[in-house]
Design a protein around this motif. Structure first.
Motif, PDB file in Angstrom:
ATOM      1  N   SER A   1       0.824  -1.208   0.000  1.00  0.00           N
ATOM      2  CA  SER A   1       0.000   0.000   0.000  1.00  0.00           C
ATOM      3  C   SER A   1       0.852   1.249   0.000  1.00  0.00           C
ATOM      4  O   SER A   1       0.538   2.236  -0.676  1.00  0.00           O
ATOM      5  CB  SER A   1      -0.936   0.006   1.213  1.00  0.00           C
ATOM      6  N   ARG A   2       1.942   1.220   0.757  1.00  0.00           N
ATOM      7  CA  ARG A   2       2.837   2.379   0.779  1.00  0.00           C
ATOM      8  C   ARG A   2       3.480   2.610  -0.576  1.00  0.00           C
ATOM      9  O   ARG A   2       3.668   3.753  -1.009  1.00  0.00           O
ATOM     10  CB  ARG A   2       3.924   2.187   1.842  1.00  0.00           C
ATOM     11  N   ARG A   3       3.831   1.523  -1.264  1.00  0.00           N
ATOM     12  CA  ARG A   3       4.568   1.662  -2.523  1.00  0.00           C
ATOM     13  C   ARG A   3       3.673   1.804  -3.748  1.00  0.00           C
ATOM     14  O   ARG A   3       4.064   2.455  -4.724  1.00  0.00           O
ATOM     15  CB  ARG A   3       5.499   0.458  -2.706  1.00  0.00           C
ATOM     16  N   PHE A   4       2.484   1.184  -3.703  1.00  0.00           N
ATOM     17  CA  PHE A   4       1.645   1.171  -4.905  1.00  0.00           C
ATOM     18  C   PHE A   4       0.235   1.702  -4.670  1.00  0.00           C
ATOM     19  O   PHE A   4      -0.620   1.573  -5.536  1.00  0.00           O
ATOM     20  CB  PHE A   4       1.547  -0.260  -5.460  1.00  0.00           C
ATOM     21  N   GLY A   5       0.000   2.290  -3.499  1.00  0.00           N
ATOM     22  CA  GLY A   5      -1.328   2.799  -3.216  1.00  0.00           C
ATOM     23  C   GLY A   5      -1.731   3.954  -4.114  1.00  0.00           C
ATOM     24  O   GLY A   5      -2.915   4.154  -4.388  1.00  0.00           O
ATOM     25  N   ARG A   6      -0.758   4.690  -4.601  1.00  0.00           N
ATOM     26  CA  ARG A   6      -1.049   5.829  -5.476  1.00  0.00           C
ATOM     27  C   ARG A   6       0.030   5.890  -6.551  1.00  0.00           C
ATOM     28  O   ARG A   6       1.039   6.575  -6.419  1.00  0.00           O
ATOM     29  CB  ARG A   6      -1.044   7.120  -4.666  1.00  0.00           C
ATOM     30  N   ILE A   7      -0.185   5.182  -7.630  1.00  0.00           N
ATOM     31  CA  ILE A   7       0.805   5.114  -8.709  1.00  0.00           C
ATOM     32  C   ILE A   7       0.721   6.369  -9.564  1.00  0.00           C
ATOM     33  O   ILE A   7      -0.353   6.815  -9.954  1.00  0.00           O
ATOM     34  CB  ILE A   7       0.559   3.861  -9.577  1.00  0.00           C
ATOM     35  N   LYS A   8       1.877   6.959  -9.865  1.00  0.00           N
ATOM     36  CA  LYS A   8       1.928   8.155 -10.700  1.00  0.00           C
ATOM     37  C   LYS A   8       1.722   7.776 -12.164  1.00  0.00           C
ATOM     38  O   LYS A   8       2.298   6.805 -12.661  1.00  0.00           O
ATOM     39  CB  LYS A   8       3.270   8.856 -10.523  1.00  0.00           C
ATOM     40  N   LEU A   9       0.885   8.561 -12.849  1.00  0.00           N
ATOM     41  CA  LEU A   9       0.540   8.275 -14.243  1.00  0.00           C
ATOM     42  C   LEU A   9       1.083   9.311 -15.223  1.00  0.00           C
ATOM     43  O   LEU A   9       0.901   9.158 -16.433  1.00  0.00           O
ATOM     44  CB  LEU A   9      -0.985   8.198 -14.394  1.00  0.00           C
TER      45      LEU A   9
ATOM     46  N   ASP B   1      -8.958 -12.080  -0.408  1.00  0.00           N
ATOM     47  CA  ASP B   1      -8.977 -10.627  -0.272  1.00  0.00           C
ATOM     48  C   ASP B   1      -8.640 -10.008  -1.627  1.00  0.00           C
ATOM     49  O   ASP B   1      -7.485 -10.005  -2.047  1.00  0.00           O
ATOM     50  CB  ASP B   1      -7.951 -10.198   0.787  1.00  0.00           C
ATOM     51  N   MET B   2      -9.636  -9.467  -2.329  1.00  0.00           N
ATOM     52  CA  MET B   2      -9.427  -8.945  -3.670  1.00  0.00           C
ATOM     53  C   MET B   2      -8.526  -7.706  -3.669  1.00  0.00           C
ATOM     54  O   MET B   2      -7.729  -7.515  -4.588  1.00  0.00           O
ATOM     55  CB  MET B   2     -10.774  -8.613  -4.313  1.00  0.00           C
ATOM     56  N   GLU B   3      -8.626  -6.872  -2.629  1.00  0.00           N
ATOM     57  CA  GLU B   3      -7.771  -5.686  -2.574  1.00  0.00           C
ATOM     58  C   GLU B   3      -6.303  -6.065  -2.419  1.00  0.00           C
ATOM     59  O   GLU B   3      -5.424  -5.447  -3.023  1.00  0.00           O
ATOM     60  CB  GLU B   3      -8.210  -4.766  -1.424  1.00  0.00           C
ATOM     61  N   PHE B   4      -6.051  -7.088  -1.609  1.00  0.00           N
ATOM     62  CA  PHE B   4      -4.673  -7.573  -1.456  1.00  0.00           C
ATOM     63  C   PHE B   4      -4.185  -8.179  -2.765  1.00  0.00           C
ATOM     64  O   PHE B   4      -3.022  -7.991  -3.155  1.00  0.00           O
ATOM     65  CB  PHE B   4      -4.623  -8.609  -0.330  1.00  0.00           C
ATOM     66  N   PHE B   5      -5.057  -8.895  -3.456  1.00  0.00           N
ATOM     67  CA  PHE B   5      -4.697  -9.472  -4.757  1.00  0.00           C
ATOM     68  C   PHE B   5      -4.318  -8.374  -5.747  1.00  0.00           C
ATOM     69  O   PHE B   5      -3.350  -8.497  -6.496  1.00  0.00           O
ATOM     70  CB  PHE B   5      -5.881 -10.292  -5.269  1.00  0.00           C
ATOM     71  N   LYS B   6      -5.061  -7.283  -5.757  1.00  0.00           N
ATOM     72  CA  LYS B   6      -4.746  -6.171  -6.655  1.00  0.00           C
ATOM     73  C   LYS B   6      -3.382  -5.577  -6.332  1.00  0.00           C
ATOM     74  O   LYS B   6      -2.598  -5.250  -7.234  1.00  0.00           O
ATOM     75  CB  LYS B   6      -5.823  -5.098  -6.554  1.00  0.00           C
TER      76      LYS B   6
END
Length: 404
Positions: A139-147, A384-389
Motif C-alpha cells: 500500500s505504501r509503494r503502490f497505493g497511489r501510482i503516478k501516471l 482478499d481482492m484488494e490484497f490481490f490487486k
C-alpha cells in the motif's frame, strides 16, 4: 548487554538495556528510555512532563531459531506546547504495530522467496501478520501510482476465477508496470483510471487493445489524441476461431466417411504455423490431404498464412495495399466465414494499420497475465481482492520464483 548490539543487531537505538530474560525458549530484552530524550510525538518539543508509562512488547529479529522480543515501558508525556497527553514516538517500530521495522523488513525479504504460510511457520507467527506486513508495504509503494509518465499503454481483461470473474488491467508498455487494476470488465472498470489520468495530465500517445467497441469508445472519449492500435494477437486469434468453426462445419456437412476421417484431428494442424509442423508425425502430409479434399478449407488456410504477412511489410503504404488485397480476396471467395472476417478487418482498418506507426501490442500484458495466474495458483487463490490487486501492482518485480 551492550546498547551497540541492540542498534546493530536489532535496529534499536537510543535506549538503555536493563535485563535479558529467557522464557519458554524466547529471548526477551527489557529496555528503557531516559527522561532527557523524551519528546512530544506531535510537535517534537522537549518541554514535556511524564504522565505514566505503558508497557509494550515488540517482536524483533530472531536469534537463530529462537524468538526474540523487546519489552519497552513507553512513556506518556504531557506537552507544554500542545497541552495534550500522548505516548512518545517509537522510532524502531511503526505506529500501532507490535513488531519492529527490522522484523518487518526481514518478513518482506523472506516473502520474496517463500510462500506466506512458509514465512509464518518459519517465524512462528500467524499467517495474518505476514499478510498484514505485506499489505502495508504494498500500500505504501503502490497505493497511489503516478501516471504522468505514461506514453504507451495496453488494456485487456483477465479471468481471475470461476463464475466469469474478471479484472481489467492497464499496463505501461515502456516500463512493464501495471498502472491500473479495475474490478470486472468493460468501460466501468476503467472509470477511476480515466479520472486519475486526467488529473495527472499524462500525454498518452498510443493504446494497444483488442477490437472491443466498448473499449474503442472509451479510449476515444477520454484519450482523443491517442492512436488506437488493435492487437495482432487478438486479430489472429479471432481468425483462428473462425477457421476452427469452418473446419467443424465442413466435418458435419461431409457425406463421405473418408472426408470425415481426413478432417478429424486436423484442427491444431490448421492453427499451427507451417514451419512448426512435425515431419516425424506426418503432420504436413495429413494437412495437405485435408486441404486437397476441401477447397473452402484450403482457401481459408492459405488466407490465414497471407494475413500473417501483413505485419512483415517494410512500410505502412505497402501494408495498406496488402491489407486491401487480402480483404478483396476474402470477400470474393464466397465463403461466409471469410466474408465476415473481411468486413471486420475493413471496419477496423485504421487501428490495424496503426501498428506501423506504433509497433506495440498487448503481448507484454499477456505475459503479465501468465505471471498473475501462476501467482494465484501458488497461493491457492486470494480471498482478499484488494490484497490481490496490490500483489498485481508488484508483479513486475517478480522474476522466476513466484510466491503467493
Amino acid at each position: 548487554m551492550s546498547t551497540g548490539i541492540l542498534y546493530h543487531g536489532f535496529g534499536v537505538r537510543g535506549y538503555v538495556h536493563e535485563s535479558t530474560l529467557y522464557v519458554g525458549g524466547e529471548v526477551v530484552f527489557w529496555i528503557r528510555q531516559e527522561p532527557e530524550s523524551w519528546r512530544c510525538s506531535a510537535c517534537g518539543s522537549p518541554q514535556v512532563v511524564g504522565r505514566g508509562k505503558e508497557v509494550r512488547r515488540f517482536r524483533c529479529l530472531p536469534i537463530g531459531r529462537k524468538r526474540v522480543s523487546i519489552v519497552l515501558p513507553v512513556p506518556r508525556v504531557e506537552c507544554h506546547r500542545c497541552g495534550v497527553v500522548r505516548q512518545v514516538a517509537i522510532p524502531f517500530a511503526r505506529p500501532r504495530c507490535s513488531h519492529t521495522k527490522a522484523f518487518e523488513t526481514y518478513v518482506l525479504e523472506l516473502a520474496r522467496l517463500m510462500t506466506m504460510q512458509d514465512v509464518a511457520r518459519h517465524l512462528a507467527v500467524s499467517w495474518g501478520l505476514v499478510k498484514e506486513i505485506q499489505s502495508c508495504d504494498l500500500s505504501r509503494r503502490f497505493g497511489r501510482i503516478k501516471l504522468k509518465h505514461l506514453r504507451q499503454i495496453a488494456i485487456d481483461e483477465i479471468s481471475v476465477g470461476q463464475g466469469h470473474r474478471y479484472l481489467t488491467v492497464v499496463l505501461d508498455l515502456e516500463s512493464g508496470r501495471v498502472v491500473h487494476v479495475g474490478q470486472g470488465k468493460g468501460v466501468d472498470a476503467l472509470k477511476s483510471f480515466w479520472k486519475r489520468l486526467r488529473a495527472s495530465h499524462a500525454r498518452v500517445r498510443a493504446v494497444a487493445m483488442d477490437m472491443s467497441l466498448a473499449y474503442v469508445a472509451a479510449v476515444r472519449e477520454n484519450l482523443s489524441q491517442a492512436t488506437i492500435v488493435f492487437d495482432r494477437f487478438h486479430i489472429v486469434k479471432l481468425y483462428n476461431e473462425k477457421l476452427s468453426d469452418l473446419r467443424r462445419e465442413l466435418y458435419r456437412e461431409a457425406s463421405d466417411l473418408m472426408h470425415q476421417k481426413v478432417l478429424k484431428g486436423t484442427r491444431w494442424l490448421l492453427l499451427k504455423n507451417p514451419e512448426n509442423l512435425n515431419d516425424q508425425r506426418k503432420e504436413k502430409q495429413r494437412l495437405a490431404e485435408a486441404l486437397r479434399l476441401n477447397e473452402p478449407l484450403a482457401t481459408a488456410y492459405y488466407l490465414k498464412e497471407d494475413l500473417r504477412q501483413f505485419w512483415e511489410q517494410p512500410d505502412k503504404a505497402t501494408a495498406r495495399r496488402v491489407l486491401a488485397d487480402w480483404i478483396a480476396r476474402a470477400d470474393a471467395s464466397g465463403i461466409r466465414m471469410l466474408k465476415t472476417m473481411a468486413k471486420t478487418l475493413a471496419t477496423y482498418r485504421s487501428g490495424i494499420l496503426a501498428w506501423y506507426d506504433y509497433p506495440i501490442s498487448t503481448g507484454p500484458l499477456e505475459g503479465t497475465n501468465n505471471k498473475i495466474q501462476t501467482m494465484k495458483r501458488q497461493a491457492y487463490g486470494f480471498r482478499d481482492m484488494e490484497f490481490f490487486k496490490l500483489k498485481i501492482f508488484a508483479i513486475h518485480e517478480t522474476k522466476y520464483a513466484l510466491v503467493g
